[in-house]
Motif scaffolding. Structure first.
Motif, short mmCIF file in Angstrom:
data_model
loop_
_atom_site.label_atom_id
_atom_site.label_comp_id
_atom_site.label_asym_id
_atom_site.label_seq_id
_atom_site.Cartn_x
_atom_site.Cartn_y
_atom_site.Cartn_z
N ILE A 39 12.59 -6.30 -3.07
CA ILE A 39 11.98 -6.06 -4.38
C ILE A 39 10.51 -6.46 -4.32
N ASP A 40 10.13 -7.60 -4.92
CA ASP A 40 8.72 -8.00 -4.88
C ASP A 40 8.49 -9.28 -4.09
N SER A 41 9.50 -9.71 -3.31
CA SER A 41 9.38 -10.92 -2.48
C SER A 41 9.28 -10.54 -1.01
N GLU A 42 8.25 -11.04 -0.35
CA GLU A 42 8.13 -10.82 1.09
C GLU A 42 9.18 -11.65 1.82
N ILE A 43 9.84 -11.05 2.78
CA ILE A 43 10.78 -11.77 3.63
C ILE A 43 9.97 -12.34 4.78
N MET A 44 9.73 -13.63 4.71
CA MET A 44 8.87 -14.28 5.67
C MET A 44 9.47 -14.24 7.07
N ASP A 45 8.65 -13.96 8.06
CA ASP A 45 9.03 -13.93 9.47
C ASP A 45 9.96 -12.78 9.86
N ASN A 57 0.86 -1.17 0.00
CA ASN A 57 0.00 0.00 0.00
C ASN A 57 0.90 1.24 0.00
N ALA A 58 0.78 2.08 -0.99
CA ALA A 58 1.65 3.25 -1.13
C ALA A 58 1.61 4.16 0.09
N ASP A 59 0.47 4.26 0.76
CA ASP A 59 0.35 5.14 1.92
C ASP A 59 1.05 4.59 3.16
N GLU A 60 1.33 3.29 3.20
CA GLU A 60 1.93 2.67 4.38
C GLU A 60 3.35 2.18 4.16
N THR A 61 3.92 2.39 2.98
CA THR A 61 5.20 1.80 2.63
C THR A 61 6.34 2.79 2.78
N VAL A 62 7.45 2.29 3.33
CA VAL A 62 8.68 3.06 3.45
C VAL A 62 9.76 2.28 2.71
N PHE A 63 10.46 2.94 1.78
CA PHE A 63 11.58 2.31 1.09
C PHE A 63 12.84 2.59 1.89
N LEU A 64 13.52 1.52 2.29
CA LEU A 64 14.73 1.64 3.09
C LEU A 64 15.95 1.87 2.21
N ASP A 65 15.91 1.38 1.01
CA ASP A 65 16.91 1.64 -0.03
C ASP A 65 16.28 1.26 -1.35
N GLU A 66 17.07 1.01 -2.38
CA GLU A 66 16.49 0.73 -3.69
C GLU A 66 15.86 -0.65 -3.82
N VAL A 67 16.10 -1.57 -2.87
CA VAL A 67 15.54 -2.92 -2.99
C VAL A 67 14.72 -3.38 -1.79
N TYR A 68 14.84 -2.71 -0.66
CA TYR A 68 14.09 -3.12 0.54
C TYR A 68 12.99 -2.10 0.85
N ALA A 69 11.81 -2.63 1.22
CA ALA A 69 10.68 -1.79 1.61
C ALA A 69 9.95 -2.46 2.76
N ILE A 70 9.33 -1.64 3.60
CA ILE A 70 8.52 -2.17 4.70
C ILE A 70 7.18 -1.45 4.71
N ASP A 71 6.17 -2.17 5.19
CA ASP A 71 4.91 -1.53 5.51
C ASP A 71 4.66 -1.83 6.99
N ASN A 72 3.46 -1.68 7.45
CA ASN A 72 3.19 -1.86 8.88
C ASN A 72 3.37 -3.30 9.36
N LEU A 73 3.27 -4.26 8.45
CA LEU A 73 3.28 -5.67 8.85
C LEU A 73 4.36 -6.52 8.19
N ARG A 74 4.90 -6.07 7.06
CA ARG A 74 5.76 -6.94 6.26
C ARG A 74 7.02 -6.22 5.79
N VAL A 75 8.01 -7.06 5.42
CA VAL A 75 9.25 -6.57 4.82
C VAL A 75 9.38 -7.21 3.45
N PHE A 76 9.80 -6.41 2.46
CA PHE A 76 9.96 -6.91 1.10
C PHE A 76 11.36 -6.64 0.58
#
Length: 98
Positions: free
Chosen positions: A32-38, A11-30
């Motif tokens: 690129i386009d793969s969720e980092i499970m756990d 969700n664009a309103d909840e996402t923070v990009f930590l650098d060019e390949v990592y992003a987080i929202d309120n519940l998950r870490v990604f």
């Protein structure tokens, strides 16, 4: 949100990009386009070279690094990593314990 023409499950309103390949929202870490499970969102941080840590694990791209201590893990150089107990290198696209 999109990355290289792939729609990301963020969700664009909840996402923070930590650098060019990592992003987080309120519940998950990604990665690129793969969720980092756990991954723990509240303690997740990028340390560089596609390597990240949270309070429980070290990650290379979107995969856990086995036997790595997140509190002491350091990048020593290209494909060279250490923690208080082990040395690591990159093999076949993964960081492995030596």
């Amino acid at each position: 949100m999109y990355h290289n023409q792939h729609r990301l499950p963020l969700n664009a309103d909840e996402t923070v990009f930590l650098d060019e390949v990592y992003a987080i929202d309120n519940l998950r870490v990604f990665f690129i386009d793969s969720e980092i499970m756990d991954a723990d969102v509240s303690s997740f941080k990028v340390i560089g070279n596609n390597v990240s840590v949270d309070k429980n694990n070290v990650y290379f791209r979107d995969k856990k690094v086995e036997h790595a201590d997140p509190a002491s893990f350091k990048i020593m150089g290209y494909a060279q990593f250490v923690d208080d107990n082990h040395q690591f290198t990159i093999r076949n696209g993964h960081i492995v314990c030596l």
